[in-house]
Design a protein around this motif. Structure first.
Motif, PDB file in Angstrom:
ATOM      1  N   THR A  94       0.832  -1.206   0.000  1.00 25.20           N
ATOM      2  CA  THR A  94       0.000   0.000   0.000  1.00 25.20           C
ATOM      3  C   THR A  94       0.865   1.253   0.000  1.00 25.20           C
ATOM      4  O   THR A  94       0.613   2.199  -0.757  1.00 25.20           O
ATOM      5  CB  THR A  94      -0.938   0.009   1.222  1.00 25.20           C
ATOM      6  OG1 THR A  94      -1.743  -1.163   1.192  1.00 25.20           O
ATOM      7  CG2 THR A  94      -1.826   1.233   1.243  1.00 25.20           C
ATOM      8  N   LYS A  95       1.882   1.261   0.840  1.00 25.63           N
ATOM      9  CA  LYS A  95       2.800   2.407   0.894  1.00 25.63           C
ATOM     10  C   LYS A  95       3.525   2.578  -0.435  1.00 25.63           C
ATOM     11  O   LYS A  95       3.661   3.696  -0.945  1.00 25.63           O
ATOM     12  CB  LYS A  95       3.795   2.196   2.040  1.00 25.63           C
ATOM     13  CG  LYS A  95       4.790   3.304   2.227  1.00 25.63           C
ATOM     14  CD  LYS A  95       4.144   4.550   2.760  1.00 25.63           C
ATOM     15  CE  LYS A  95       5.219   5.565   3.108  1.00 25.63           C
ATOM     16  NZ  LYS A  95       4.660   6.871   3.378  1.00 25.63           N
ATOM     17  N   LEU A  96       3.982   1.461  -1.017  1.00 27.05           N
ATOM     18  CA  LEU A  96       4.676   1.504  -2.304  1.00 27.05           C
ATOM     19  C   LEU A  96       3.770   2.062  -3.393  1.00 27.05           C
ATOM     20  O   LEU A  96       4.179   2.921  -4.178  1.00 27.05           O
ATOM     21  CB  LEU A  96       5.173   0.106  -2.677  1.00 27.05           C
ATOM     22  CG  LEU A  96       5.892  -0.028  -4.017  1.00 27.05           C
ATOM     23  CD1 LEU A  96       7.163   0.805  -4.041  1.00 27.05           C
ATOM     24  CD2 LEU A  96       6.213  -1.492  -4.287  1.00 27.05           C
ATOM     25  N   THR A  97       2.526   1.609  -3.415  1.00 24.98           N
ATOM     26  CA  THR A  97       1.571   2.099  -4.413  1.00 24.98           C
ATOM     27  C   THR A  97       1.303   3.592  -4.239  1.00 24.98           C
ATOM     28  O   THR A  97       1.251   4.341  -5.209  1.00 24.98           O
ATOM     29  CB  THR A  97       0.250   1.311  -4.324  1.00 24.98           C
ATOM     30  OG1 THR A  97       0.536  -0.076  -4.475  1.00 24.98           O
ATOM     31  CG2 THR A  97      -0.720   1.740  -5.384  1.00 24.98           C
ATOM     32  N   GLY A  98       1.153   4.025  -2.999  1.00 27.58           N
ATOM     33  CA  GLY A  98       0.940   5.446  -2.728  1.00 27.58           C
ATOM     34  C   GLY A  98       2.108   6.305  -3.168  1.00 27.58           C
ATOM     35  O   GLY A  98       1.927   7.381  -3.755  1.00 27.58           O
ATOM     36  N   GLU A  99       3.315   5.839  -2.904  1.00 26.25           N
ATOM     37  CA  GLU A  99       4.503   6.599  -3.301  1.00 26.25           C
ATOM     38  C   GLU A  99       4.685   6.592  -4.825  1.00 26.25           C
ATOM     39  O   GLU A  99       5.114   7.592  -5.406  1.00 26.25           O
ATOM     40  CB  GLU A  99       5.750   6.036  -2.616  1.00 26.25           C
ATOM     41  CG  GLU A  99       5.730   6.188  -1.093  1.00 26.25           C
ATOM     42  CD  GLU A  99       5.582   7.634  -0.630  1.00 26.25           C
ATOM     43  OE1 GLU A  99       6.228   8.532  -1.203  1.00 26.25           O
ATOM     44  OE2 GLU A  99       4.815   7.857   0.322  1.00 26.25           O
ATOM     45  N   LEU A 100       4.356   5.480  -5.478  1.00 30.49           N
ATOM     46  CA  LEU A 100       4.421   5.442  -6.944  1.00 30.49           C
ATOM     47  C   LEU A 100       3.407   6.404  -7.551  1.00 30.49           C
ATOM     48  O   LEU A 100       3.670   7.028  -8.584  1.00 30.49           O
ATOM     49  CB  LEU A 100       4.168   4.019  -7.461  1.00 30.49           C
ATOM     50  CG  LEU A 100       5.297   3.026  -7.264  1.00 30.49           C
ATOM     51  CD1 LEU A 100       4.852   1.628  -7.690  1.00 30.49           C
ATOM     52  CD2 LEU A 100       6.549   3.435  -8.034  1.00 30.49           C
ATOM     53  N   SER A 101       2.258   6.530  -6.902  1.00 28.61           N
ATOM     54  CA  SER A 101       1.249   7.479  -7.360  1.00 28.61           C
ATOM     55  C   SER A 101       1.769   8.915  -7.279  1.00 28.61           C
ATOM     56  O   SER A 101       1.575   9.714  -8.198  1.00 28.61           O
ATOM     57  CB  SER A 101      -0.013   7.325  -6.525  1.00 28.61           C
ATOM     58  OG  SER A 101      -0.990   8.228  -6.939  1.00 28.61           O
ATOM     59  N   LYS A 102       2.453   9.234  -6.179  1.00 27.09           N
ATOM     60  CA  LYS A 102       3.052  10.571  -6.046  1.00 27.09           C
ATOM     61  C   LYS A 102       4.129  10.803  -7.097  1.00 27.09           C
ATOM     62  O   LYS A 102       4.233  11.891  -7.661  1.00 27.09           O
ATOM     63  CB  LYS A 102       3.656  10.738  -4.651  1.00 27.09           C
ATOM     64  CG  LYS A 102       2.638  10.819  -3.537  1.00 27.09           C
ATOM     65  CD  LYS A 102       3.317  10.914  -2.190  1.00 27.09           C
ATOM     66  CE  LYS A 102       2.331  10.833  -1.050  1.00 27.09           C
ATOM     67  NZ  LYS A 102       2.996  10.836   0.262  1.00 27.09           N
ATOM     68  N   LEU A 103       4.925   9.777  -7.370  1.00 22.91           N
ATOM     69  CA  LEU A 103       5.960   9.877  -8.393  1.00 22.91           C
ATOM     70  C   LEU A 103       5.338  10.128  -9.760  1.00 22.91           C
ATOM     71  O   LEU A 103       5.803  10.979 -10.519  1.00 22.91           O
ATOM     72  CB  LEU A 103       6.798   8.593  -8.429  1.00 22.91           C
ATOM     73  CG  LEU A 103       7.856   8.509  -9.525  1.00 22.91           C
ATOM     74  CD1 LEU A 103       8.966   9.513  -9.271  1.00 22.91           C
ATOM     75  CD2 LEU A 103       8.407   7.098  -9.617  1.00 22.91           C
ATOM     76  N   TYR A 104       4.265   9.417 -10.058  1.00 17.20           N
ATOM     77  CA  TYR A 104       3.592   9.608 -11.348  1.00 17.20           C
ATOM     78  C   TYR A 104       3.012  11.011 -11.461  1.00 17.20           C
ATOM     79  O   TYR A 104       3.136  11.656 -12.495  1.00 17.20           O
ATOM     80  CB  TYR A 104       2.496   8.562 -11.560  1.00 17.20           C
ATOM     81  CG  TYR A 104       1.766   8.781 -12.860  1.00 17.20           C
ATOM     82  CD1 TYR A 104       2.386   8.477 -14.069  1.00 17.20           C
ATOM     83  CD2 TYR A 104       0.490   9.327 -12.887  1.00 17.20           C
ATOM     84  CE1 TYR A 104       1.742   8.708 -15.268  1.00 17.20           C
ATOM     85  CE2 TYR A 104      -0.161   9.561 -14.081  1.00 17.20           C
ATOM     86  CZ  TYR A 104       0.470   9.247 -15.266  1.00 17.20           C
ATOM     87  OH  TYR A 104      -0.159   9.483 -16.458  1.00 17.20           O
ATOM     88  N   GLU A 105       2.372  11.491 -10.402  1.00 14.64           N
ATOM     89  CA  GLU A 105       1.797  12.839 -10.426  1.00 14.64           C
ATOM     90  C   GLU A 105       2.870  13.895 -10.680  1.00 14.64           C
ATOM     91  O   GLU A 105       2.644  14.871 -11.374  1.00 14.64           O
ATOM     92  CB  GLU A 105       1.063  13.139  -9.120  1.00 14.64           C
ATOM     93  CG  GLU A 105      -0.258  12.444  -8.986  1.00 14.64           C
ATOM     94  CD  GLU A 105      -1.253  12.836 -10.066  1.00 14.64           C
ATOM     95  OE1 GLU A 105      -1.330  14.031 -10.408  1.00 14.64           O
ATOM     96  OE2 GLU A 105      -1.946  11.937 -10.570  1.00 14.64           O
TER      97      GLU A 105
END
Length: 129
Positions: free
Chosen positions: A32-43
């Motif tokens: 979950t944390k990894l997915t959240g951080e990848l989302s921030k990276l994509y944004e």
């Protein structure tokens, strides 16, 4: 490499007693944390490094040229999705699956053909009902 670690469980049955793979709350929290951080990276990078590749029209189909960063991110999200499925009989998505699918939807809405193909693959026949 965490990605290699996740990919190493691809052939195991989750409910097999000899399987080294167990989805527990710690793994769910990490994913979950990894997915959240990848989302921030994509944004942060969606207009530059993660922008969709160019399109070519071939045989009445749009084919996207391989865009390295975008393709790698989609592949990583698919690996995370494969490892987040603890209970195959569950009717509901867990938080990791919701985060990955949400991110793929965001990428697809930003013209990512790779993300759209991944969503179509995930949905299977449900997309055409």
């Amino acid at each position: 490499d965490f990605r290699t670690y996740l990919e190493s469980f691809k052939g195991y049955n989750i409910h097999d007693t000899e399987s080294p793979y167990v989805v527990d709350s710690v793994m769910t929290q990490v994913l979950t944390k990894l997915t959240g951080e990848l989302s921030k990276l994509y944004e942060c990078c969606k207009s530059d490094e993660m922008s969709p590749g160019s399109f070519k029209l071939r045989l009445d189909l749009f084919v996207e040229e391989d865009h390295k960063y975008e393709s790698q991110l989609v592949n990583l999200l698919l690996v995370i999705l494969d490892n987040a499925d603890a209970d195959k009989t569950s009717r509901y998505l867990n938080q990791v699956q919701r985060g990955c699918i949400s991110m793929l939807q965001t990428m697809a809405s930003n013209s990512s053909l790779q993300a759209f193909k991944a969503l179509a693959k995930i949905s299977g026949d449900s997309m055409f009902v």
